[in-house]
Design an enzyme around this catalytic site. Structure first.
Site, PDB file in Angstrom:
ATOM      1  N   ASP A  76      -3.452  -0.072   7.771  1.00 56.88           N
ATOM      2  CA  ASP A  76      -2.696   1.020   8.371  1.00 56.88           C
ATOM      3  C   ASP A  76      -3.612   2.039   9.045  1.00 56.88           C
ATOM      4  O   ASP A  76      -4.592   2.486   8.464  1.00 56.88           O
ATOM      5  CB  ASP A  76      -1.785   1.712   7.349  1.00 56.88           C
ATOM      6  CG  ASP A  76      -2.438   1.818   5.984  1.00 56.88           C
ATOM      7  OD1 ASP A  76      -3.662   2.033   5.930  1.00 56.88           O
ATOM      8  OD2 ASP A  76      -1.734   1.688   4.984  1.00 56.88           O
TER       9      ASP A  76
ATOM     10  N   CYS B 274      -7.371  -1.463   5.651  1.00 53.63           N
ATOM     11  CA  CYS B 274      -6.291  -1.158   4.715  1.00 53.63           C
ATOM     12  C   CYS B 274      -4.937  -1.557   5.292  1.00 53.63           C
ATOM     13  O   CYS B 274      -3.921  -1.461   4.616  1.00 53.63           O
ATOM     14  CB  CYS B 274      -6.262   0.321   4.372  1.00 53.63           C
ATOM     15  SG  CYS B 274      -7.813   0.926   3.726  1.00 53.63           S
TER      16      CYS B 274
ATOM     17  N   CYS C 225       2.886  -1.056   8.557  1.00 53.12           N
ATOM     18  CA  CYS C 225       4.180  -1.667   8.294  1.00 53.12           C
ATOM     19  C   CYS C 225       5.293  -0.833   8.922  1.00 53.12           C
ATOM     20  O   CYS C 225       5.063   0.266   9.426  1.00 53.12           O
ATOM     21  CB  CYS C 225       4.401  -1.788   6.794  1.00 53.12           C
ATOM     22  SG  CYS C 225       4.692  -0.209   6.000  1.00 53.12           S
TER      23      CYS C 225
ATOM     24  N   CYS D 154       2.679   5.092   2.681  1.00 56.34           N
ATOM     25  CA  CYS D 154       2.868   5.153   4.134  1.00 56.34           C
ATOM     26  C   CYS D 154       3.277   6.575   4.542  1.00 56.34           C
ATOM     27  O   CYS D 154       2.873   7.068   5.603  1.00 56.34           O
ATOM     28  CB  CYS D 154       3.934   4.165   4.590  1.00 56.34           C
ATOM     29  SG  CYS D 154       3.771   2.539   3.837  1.00 56.34           S
TER      30      CYS D 154
END
Ligand SMILES: Cc1ncc(COP(=O)(O)O)c(C=O)c1O
Ligand code: FES
Lengths: 141, 417
Positions: A39, A37, A64, A107
């Site tokens: 992350d 994914c 990110c 996130c």
């Protein structure tokens, strides 16, 4: 993508990077996300067994800039709080603090998940420890 | 606004930001601009005006451009028609051929790493009763010619395979593909946007019947392109997709974009003269960049064949570092990433996935697109900067730490979401 100054600050100077001893009963570890994914967050806490206060928090994140900033901020926020208090931190608080755009909300969700997972791990370890203590106490009687 | 802190010094003569994304678009060559200028101002005529010198002048300029393009790709001016860009060229070629040859068959063959202009044109045809085969690619990004041979059947009317890929720069074996198509009596279209002007491309030697070209990838203007359509052996016919005044031999109506066409022609003329030296120069820069990255960083992975590749392309995965976070750290360098976090759909690059890369490696990829105006000093700065940021991000990466400790990441039960 334009990043807020706070995201850039956490990216440049991430707080509390590192790792704690996973095997210690005082330490809870949360590993959330998946490499596919894009992350993965690992957030760890060391809790004072007397006071239930999170005395130390460490993270590492693959993701990110917003994911890095969210987890860095999360470690800052949970340090010095009790476990129950830390559970009150919401991803929306992180979104607000870092001015994350809508596409980056997940996130912050991941950071909230990481806090919960670390605390969950710590609780699991320590409820087990409590039962052992209790059992020992019974035998000693 | 704060900037990203980095210790890397900017060498003399290097101006930030550095543009290293020449597959997305390229800067206009000043010589091209100079050639175009009069056609915005005094020479504004409509190339279709037959009654006065303004029209004749514009028409003359368009015919010169047609010849410049034809010369670069080894054909004659009569076989070039102008479009608004390669997206239109791809649409016109695929839909126009499908429509024209519907009686003969309804099967089209393409491959999975094509540009969306090709893939989406094919998808459109699938909704209208056409059958499309999407060939896979091997790990190096090339199609297998045997796959193509087996896919061709008696209903196949068109094969569309790109000459060079826009993400990984891989060059397909178009001469062999064209030969096979001709043996089977199938029309061969190639999206040659990234290869024209960069590597030798000759419609005769490469057995190409139809080819898409774009101005802005070869230091020309945006919004102008061309389609090569073969007139002999075989003669290819295309059904118009835009109807109107019957311009461009009826294949593409619309008043011609004269300044744009002049620019495209000039860009082709320059490419024809300078391509050979430029290719050597760019391959040198590319190899220098690659060597520097490889000497300082572990776990880096070059995506796509190095042997069959555009000279200016380097596509690298910095494994265990997510692409968008890397772009953020090198924000004074314009490159692009196959990471999902940078895309609107949050899906990693379909091109990289087609190579069989795991999503995690696709997320870590950066495309460096070197071009005519990049310098060695820029390459040195970019390499140093990337190395610096990758090291910083790997200190933050739980995956890198785990791998260094000998943990097998595939054995972990990830909580995928
Ligand atoms: C391989 C390829 N085909 C087609 C296109 C579309 O070209 P244009 O931007 O001229 O429509 C591009 C550029 O984005 C490309 O790289
Ligand atoms: S980790 Fe992918 S968008 Fe933040």
């Amino acid at each position: 993508m334009a990043y807020s100054d706070k995201v850039i600050d956490h990216y440049n100077n991430p707080r509390n990077v590192g790792q704690l001893d996973k095997s210690s009963t005082e330490v809870g570890t949360g590993l959330v996300g998946a490499p596919e994914c894009g992350d993965v967050m690992r957030l760890q806490i060391r809790v004072n067994p007397e006071t239930q206060v999170i005395e130390e928090a460490k993270f590492k994140t693959f993701g990110c800039g917003s994911a890095i900033a969210s987890s860095s901020l999360a470690t800052e926020w949970i340090k010095g709080r009790t476990v129950d208090d830390a559970l009150g931190i919401k991803n929306t608080d992180i979104v607000k603090e870092l001015s994350l755009p809508p596409v980056k909300i997940h996130c912050s969700v991941l950071a909230e998940d990481a806090i919960r997972a670390a605390i969950g791990d710590w609780k699991k370890k320590n409820s087990a420890a409590e039962t052992v203590d209790a059992a020992v106490a019974v035998v000693a009687q | 606004m704060s900037t990203i802190a980095s210790q890397v010094e900017v060498p003399e003569g290097v101006h930030l930001p550095i543009y290293m994304d020449n597959h997305a678009t390229s800067p206009l060559d000043p010589r091209v601009l100079e050639a175009m200028m009069p056609y915005f101002t005094t020479k504004f005529g409509n190339a279709a005006s037959r009654n006065h010198s303004f029209g004749w002048e514009a028409e003359q300029a368009v015919e010169t451009a047609r010849e410049q393009i034809a010369k670069l790709i080894g054909t004659t001016a009569k076989e070039i028609i102008f479009t608004s860009g390669a997206t239109e060229s791809d649409n016109l070629a695929i839909k126009g051929i499908a429509e024209m040859y519907r009686e003969r068959g309804n099967h089209i063959i393409t491959q999975v790493t094509e540009h969306k202009a090709v893939l989406d044109s094919c998808k459109h045809l699938e909704k209208n009763g056409y059958r499309v085969t999407y060939l896979p690619v091997k790990a190096d990004g090339l199609i297998d010619l045997d796959d193509l041979r087996h896919a061709i059947d008696d209903k196949t009317i068109l094969v569309s395979i790109m000459a060079a890929n826009n993400e990984i720069g891989v060059l397909q074996p178009i001469a062999e593909i064209g030969k096979l198509c001709h043996e089977k009596g199938v029309i061969f279209h190639t999206d040659a946007v990234q290869s024209v002007g960069k590597v030798p491309f000759n419609v005769i030697a490469d057995n190409v019947d139809v080819a898409s070209i774009s101005g802005h990838k070869i230091y020309g203007p945006k919004g102008v392109g061309a389609l090569y359509v073969r007139r002999r052996n075989p003669r290819v016919q295309i059904a118009a997709q835009i109807d109107g005044g019957g311009h461009e031999r009826g294949m593409r109506s619309g008043t011609l974009n004269v300044p744009g066409i002049v620019g495209l022609g000039k860009a082709c003329e320059i490419a024809n003269a300078e391509m050979a030296t430029e290719a050597v120069y760019l391959a040198g820069l590319r190899d220098r960049l690659k060597a520097k990255l490889e000497s300082e960083l572990d776990y880096i992975h070059v995506n796509g064949s190095m042997e069959h590749r555009l000279p200016g392309n380097l596509n690298v995965s910095f494994v265990y570092v997510e692409g968008e976070s890397l772009l953020m750290g090198i924000n004074d360098v314009a490159v692009s990433s196959g990471s999902a976090c940078t895309s609107a759909t949050l899906e990693p690059s379909y091109v990289l996935k087609a190579l069989g890369l795991g999503d995690d490696v696709a997320h870590s990829s950066i495309r460096f697109g070197l071009g005519r105006f990049n310098t060695q000093a820029e390459v040195d700065y970019v390499a140093a900067k990337v190395i610096d940021i990758v090291k910083h991000l790997r200190e933050l990466s739980p995956l890198y730490e785990m791998v260094k400790e000998g943990i097998d990441l595939t054995k972990i039960q990830w909580a995928a979401h």
